[in-house]
Design an enzyme around this catalytic site. Structure first.
Site, PDB file in Angstrom:
ATOM      1  N   ALA A  15       4.439  11.841  12.566  1.00 20.64           N
ATOM      2  CA  ALA A  15       4.670  11.739  14.014  1.00 20.64           C
ATOM      3  C   ALA A  15       4.185  10.408  14.577  1.00 20.64           C
ATOM      4  O   ALA A  15       4.194  10.198  15.790  1.00 20.64           O
ATOM      5  CB  ALA A  15       3.978  12.894  14.736  1.00 20.64           C
ATOM      6  N   ILE A  18       5.340   4.414  12.713  1.00 17.86           N
ATOM      7  CA  ILE A  18       6.174   4.074  11.554  1.00 17.86           C
ATOM      8  C   ILE A  18       7.053   5.276  11.207  1.00 17.86           C
ATOM      9  O   ILE A  18       8.248   5.126  10.928  1.00 17.86           O
ATOM     10  CB  ILE A  18       5.310   3.638  10.350  1.00 17.86           C
ATOM     11  CG1 ILE A  18       4.594   2.319  10.678  1.00 17.86           C
ATOM     12  CG2 ILE A  18       6.161   3.478   9.096  1.00 17.86           C
ATOM     13  CD1 ILE A  18       3.640   1.819   9.608  1.00 17.86           C
ATOM     14  N   ARG A 102     -15.160  -2.758   9.389  1.00 13.40           N
ATOM     15  CA  ARG A 102     -14.134  -2.604   8.353  1.00 13.40           C
ATOM     16  C   ARG A 102     -14.608  -1.645   7.244  1.00 13.40           C
ATOM     17  O   ARG A 102     -13.833  -0.859   6.717  1.00 13.40           O
ATOM     18  CB  ARG A 102     -13.794  -3.983   7.781  1.00 13.40           C
ATOM     19  CG  ARG A 102     -12.601  -3.959   6.864  1.00 13.40           C
ATOM     20  CD  ARG A 102     -12.172  -5.360   6.464  1.00 13.40           C
ATOM     21  NE  ARG A 102     -11.271  -5.318   5.321  1.00 13.40           N
ATOM     22  CZ  ARG A 102      -9.976  -5.083   5.392  1.00 13.40           C
ATOM     23  NH1 ARG A 102      -9.403  -4.854   6.536  1.00 13.40           N
ATOM     24  NH2 ARG A 102      -9.237  -5.066   4.292  1.00 13.40           N
ATOM     25  N   ASN A 109     -11.014   6.232   5.886  1.00 13.22           N
ATOM     26  CA  ASN A 109      -9.657   6.426   5.376  1.00 13.22           C
ATOM     27  C   ASN A 109      -9.681   6.802   3.901  1.00 13.22           C
ATOM     28  O   ASN A 109      -8.826   7.545   3.433  1.00 13.22           O
ATOM     29  CB  ASN A 109      -8.801   5.186   5.617  1.00 13.22           C
ATOM     30  CG  ASN A 109      -8.244   5.198   7.033  1.00 13.22           C
ATOM     31  OD1 ASN A 109      -7.951   6.259   7.560  1.00 13.22           O
ATOM     32  ND2 ASN A 109      -8.127   4.049   7.643  1.00 13.22           N
ATOM     33  N   ASN A 135      -3.320   1.705   5.893  1.00 11.71           N
ATOM     34  CA  ASN A 135      -4.274   0.649   5.528  1.00 11.71           C
ATOM     35  C   ASN A 135      -5.709   1.130   5.394  1.00 11.71           C
ATOM     36  O   ASN A 135      -6.077   2.096   6.048  1.00 11.71           O
ATOM     37  CB  ASN A 135      -4.214  -0.462   6.576  1.00 11.71           C
ATOM     38  CG  ASN A 135      -3.055  -1.387   6.296  1.00 11.71           C
ATOM     39  OD1 ASN A 135      -2.764  -1.678   5.141  1.00 11.71           O
ATOM     40  ND2 ASN A 135      -2.398  -1.844   7.342  1.00 11.71           N
ATOM     41  N   ASP A 163       5.322  -7.982   3.629  1.00  8.72           N
ATOM     42  CA  ASP A 163       4.858  -9.369   3.492  1.00  8.72           C
ATOM     43  C   ASP A 163       5.911 -10.211   2.776  1.00  8.72           C
ATOM     44  O   ASP A 163       6.154 -11.359   3.142  1.00  8.72           O
ATOM     45  CB  ASP A 163       3.528  -9.380   2.740  1.00  8.72           C
ATOM     46  CG  ASP A 163       2.556  -8.392   3.359  1.00  8.72           C
ATOM     47  OD1 ASP A 163       2.292  -8.522   4.562  1.00  8.72           O
ATOM     48  OD2 ASP A 163       2.104  -7.464   2.665  1.00  8.72           O
ATOM     49  N   HIS A 191      -2.738  -6.550   0.783  1.00  8.36           N
ATOM     50  CA  HIS A 191      -1.974  -6.567   2.032  1.00  8.36           C
ATOM     51  C   HIS A 191      -2.966  -6.871   3.152  1.00  8.36           C
ATOM     52  O   HIS A 191      -3.499  -5.976   3.804  1.00  8.36           O
ATOM     53  CB  HIS A 191      -1.276  -5.224   2.281  1.00  8.36           C
ATOM     54  CG  HIS A 191      -0.750  -5.114   3.685  1.00  8.36           C
ATOM     55  ND1 HIS A 191       0.281  -5.900   4.155  1.00  8.36           N
ATOM     56  CD2 HIS A 191      -1.133  -4.363   4.730  1.00  8.36           C
ATOM     57  CE1 HIS A 191       0.499  -5.621   5.427  1.00  8.36           C
ATOM     58  NE2 HIS A 191      -0.351  -4.691   5.807  1.00  8.36           N
TER      59      HIS A 191
HETATM   60  P1  NAX Z   1       0.128   5.542  14.113  1.00  7.67           P
HETATM   61  O1  NAX Z   1      -1.297   5.633  14.539  1.00  7.67           O
HETATM   62  O2  NAX Z   1       1.206   5.426  15.126  1.00  7.67           O
HETATM   63  O3  NAX Z   1       0.478   6.834  13.239  1.00  7.67           O
HETATM   64  C1  NAX Z   1      -0.343   7.300  12.232  1.00  7.67           C
HETATM   65  C2  NAX Z   1      -0.134   8.798  12.158  1.00  7.67           C
HETATM   66  O4  NAX Z   1      -0.878   9.269  11.036  1.00  7.67           O
HETATM   67  C3  NAX Z   1      -0.682   9.544  13.398  1.00  7.67           C
HETATM   68  O5  NAX Z   1       0.350  10.344  13.921  1.00  7.67           O
HETATM   69  C4  NAX Z   1      -1.846  10.354  12.847  1.00  7.67           C
HETATM   70  O6  NAX Z   1      -1.976  11.607  13.484  1.00  7.67           O
HETATM   71  C5  NAX Z   1      -1.432  10.510  11.382  1.00  7.67           C
HETATM   72  N1  NAX Z   1      -2.546  10.787  10.474  1.00  7.67           N
HETATM   73  C6  NAX Z   1      -3.817  10.314  10.504  1.00  7.67           C
HETATM   74  N2  NAX Z   1      -4.540  10.846   9.517  1.00  7.67           N
HETATM   75  C7  NAX Z   1      -3.702  11.659   8.830  1.00  7.67           C
HETATM   76  C8  NAX Z   1      -3.873  12.497   7.708  1.00  7.67           C
HETATM   77  N3  NAX Z   1      -5.056  12.643   7.109  1.00  7.67           N
HETATM   78  N4  NAX Z   1      -2.803  13.187   7.257  1.00  7.67           N
HETATM   79  C9  NAX Z   1      -1.618  13.103   7.883  1.00  7.67           C
HETATM   80  N5  NAX Z   1      -1.396  12.332   8.958  1.00  7.67           N
HETATM   81  C10 NAX Z   1      -2.426  11.614   9.413  1.00  7.67           C
HETATM   82  O7  NAX Z   1       0.187   4.374  13.045  1.00  7.67           O
HETATM   83  P2  NAX Z   1       1.465   3.624  12.446  1.00  7.67           P
HETATM   84  O8  NAX Z   1       1.805   2.475  13.327  1.00  7.67           O
HETATM   85  O9  NAX Z   1       2.520   4.611  12.134  1.00  7.67           O
HETATM   86  O10 NAX Z   1       0.821   2.999  11.115  1.00  7.67           O
HETATM   87  C11 NAX Z   1       0.430   3.816  10.042  1.00  7.67           C
HETATM   88  C12 NAX Z   1      -0.373   3.043   9.019  1.00  7.67           C
HETATM   89  O11 NAX Z   1       0.405   1.998   8.465  1.00  7.67           O
HETATM   90  C13 NAX Z   1      -1.633   2.355   9.585  1.00  7.67           C
HETATM   91  O12 NAX Z   1      -2.711   2.581   8.678  1.00  7.67           O
HETATM   92  C14 NAX Z   1      -1.265   0.903   9.574  1.00  7.67           C
HETATM   93  O13 NAX Z   1      -2.400   0.060   9.472  1.00  7.67           O
HETATM   94  C15 NAX Z   1      -0.390   0.830   8.356  1.00  7.67           C
HETATM   95  N6  NAX Z   1       0.496  -0.339   8.218  1.00  7.67           N
HETATM   96  C16 NAX Z   1       0.702  -0.822   6.978  1.00  7.67           C
HETATM   97  C17 NAX Z   1       1.566  -1.873   6.719  1.00  7.67           C
HETATM   98  C18 NAX Z   1       1.784  -2.378   5.333  1.00  7.67           C
HETATM   99  O14 NAX Z   1       2.524  -3.351   5.198  1.00  7.67           O
HETATM  100  N7  NAX Z   1       1.208  -1.819   4.281  1.00  7.67           N
HETATM  101  C19 NAX Z   1       2.255  -2.556   7.840  1.00  7.67           C
HETATM  102  C20 NAX Z   1       2.337  -1.745   9.084  1.00  7.67           C
HETATM  103  C21 NAX Z   1       1.117  -0.929   9.391  1.00  7.67           C
HETATM  104  O15 NAX Z   1       0.152  -1.761   9.994  1.00  7.67           O
END
Ligand code: NAX
Length: 329
Positions: A15, A18, A102, A109, A135, A163, A191
């Site tokens: 939800a 992403i 950090r 996480n 991340n 990237d 990353h």
């Molecule tokens: P959002 O905060 O919009 O969505 C994250 C969702 O994960 C939330 O709905 C939350 O309720 C849910 N969540 C949290 N803990 C959970 C768990 N234990 N089990 C199931 N769901 C859980 O973040 P969003 O913009 O969607 O980004 C998601 C992740 O992608 C972040 O950690 C972000 O840093 C990472 N990214 C990684 C990238 C990459 O290239 N590897 C780039 C984009 C992004 O920054």
């Protein structure tokens, strides 16, 4: 109408931002093929708000009437979400809160990825594959893989494809050519801003990129930091982190891991390749095979490239040290 058996795709954080840019593309066949039915198994945290938002996303998916969307499962239970899943896309994680260090983020996480790694190993399909986006994704995938007894380490990958896509786009823009003219640009390491977008082997129109650009100082001093800090630049501009481009990169990551012969950047267990420490997950070029992928090890690195790889390796080793208790649990 297709007669293929549906592939089960588990997505965590479904939800989130992403998730909203990702699920519709998976359901429309852009990730696994236009004749491949899918079952989406969507995991969110057990709060009323997250579960309600997940229901809303599922309602919209329903309203798209996607012919390939065979079924959906909505849950707050990892053992349900990963049950028999062939692809496990670990997008959800906690964002860094105000005043949070950090190291705290890594540890907080990390706990999520212990539980999810365990659940995947226990209940996912025998051919299960994992792609971590949440991340710090390189370290999170290492933590999840450390829980696996049944699944082998090569099934666990993390995403550096955003990237790579950013790096190719910036080279094309500078050279004034189409994105299709840029090839052989691979991402090494973490990353994070320490990643090394290896312009030294990149090609533009089949020629060395450095020769076509003709400005080594720009490549070293402008291009590399711009690719490394592109995520921060998006946050600064949009007030939100990259979502559509991250979802797009994950589609590319999975599609290329299922396309035999595709050569692309993936964070994998380094096994000491390219000078990375044994056992950290680092971006490097891989070639997809019929059963998985093989790492391309033939690129010779010059002193500059080696120094960049050493820097990003140091960061990965530092992250591993921070979570060493979690790796042992
Ligand atoms: P959002 O905060 O919009 O969505 C994250 C969702 O994960 C939330 O709905 C939350 O309720 C849910 N969540 C949290 N803990 C959970 C768990 N234990 N089990 C199931 N769901 C859980 O973040 P969003 O913009 O969607 O980004 C998601 C992740 O992608 C972040 O950690 C972000 O840093 C990472 N990214 C990684 C990238 C990459 O290239 N590897 C780039 C984009 C992004 O920054």
């Amino acid at each position: 109408m297709t007669t293929k058996k549906p592939i089960r795709v588990a997505v965590t954080g479904a939800a989130g931002n992403i998730g909203y840019a990702l699920l519709f593309r998976i359901a429309s066949g852009e990730m696994l093929g236009k004749d491949q039915p899918v079952i989406l198994q969507l995991l969110e945290i057990p709060t009323e708000g997250a579960q309600k938002a997940l229901k809303g996303v599922a309602m919209e998916l329903e309203d798209c009437a996607f012919p390939l969307l065979a079924d959906m499962v909505l849950t707050d239970d990892a053992n349900v979400a990963f049950k028999d899943a062939n692809w496990n896309l670990l997008v959800g994680s906690k964002p860094r809160g105000p005043g949070m260090e950090r190291a705290d983020l890594l540890k907080d996480n990390g706990k999520i990825f212990i539980a999810q790694g365990k659940a995947i190993d226990a209940v996912a399909a025998d051919d299960a594959r994992v792609a971590v986006v949440g991340n710090p994704c390189n370290t999170n995938v290492m933590i999840a893989a450390a829980q696996a007894k049944r699944l082998t380490a090569d099934r666990f990958t993390a995403m550096v494809r955003l990237d790579e896509n950013r790096g190719r786009a910036q080279l094309a823009k500078k050279a004034g050519v189409s994105i299709n003219d840029v090839s052989d640009l691979f991402i090494y390491g973490n990353h994070s801003p320490t990643m090394f977008a290896d312009f030294t082997h990149a090609k533009i129109g089949g020629k060395p990129a450095a020769e076509v650009i003709g400005d080594e100082a720009w490549l070293k001093n402008d291009y590399l930091p711009a690719v490394g800090k592109r995520g921060a630049a998006i946050i600064e501009a949009r007030g939100l982190s990259s979502a559509a481009s991250a979802a797009n990169a994950l589609i590319d990551h999975v599609r290329d891991l299922t396309t035999v012969g595709a050569v692309h950047s993936v964070a994998v267990n380094s096994e000491g390749r390219y000078g990375f420490a044994e056992g950290v997950w680092a971006g490097m070029p891989v070639k997809t095979t019929a059963t998985g992928y093989e790492v391309i090890t033939s690129y010779e690195m010059d002193d500059f490239a080696k120094s960049k790889i050493a820097l990003t390796n140091d960061e990965l080793v530092g992250e591993r040290d921070t979570v060493k208790d979690l790796l042992a649990s």
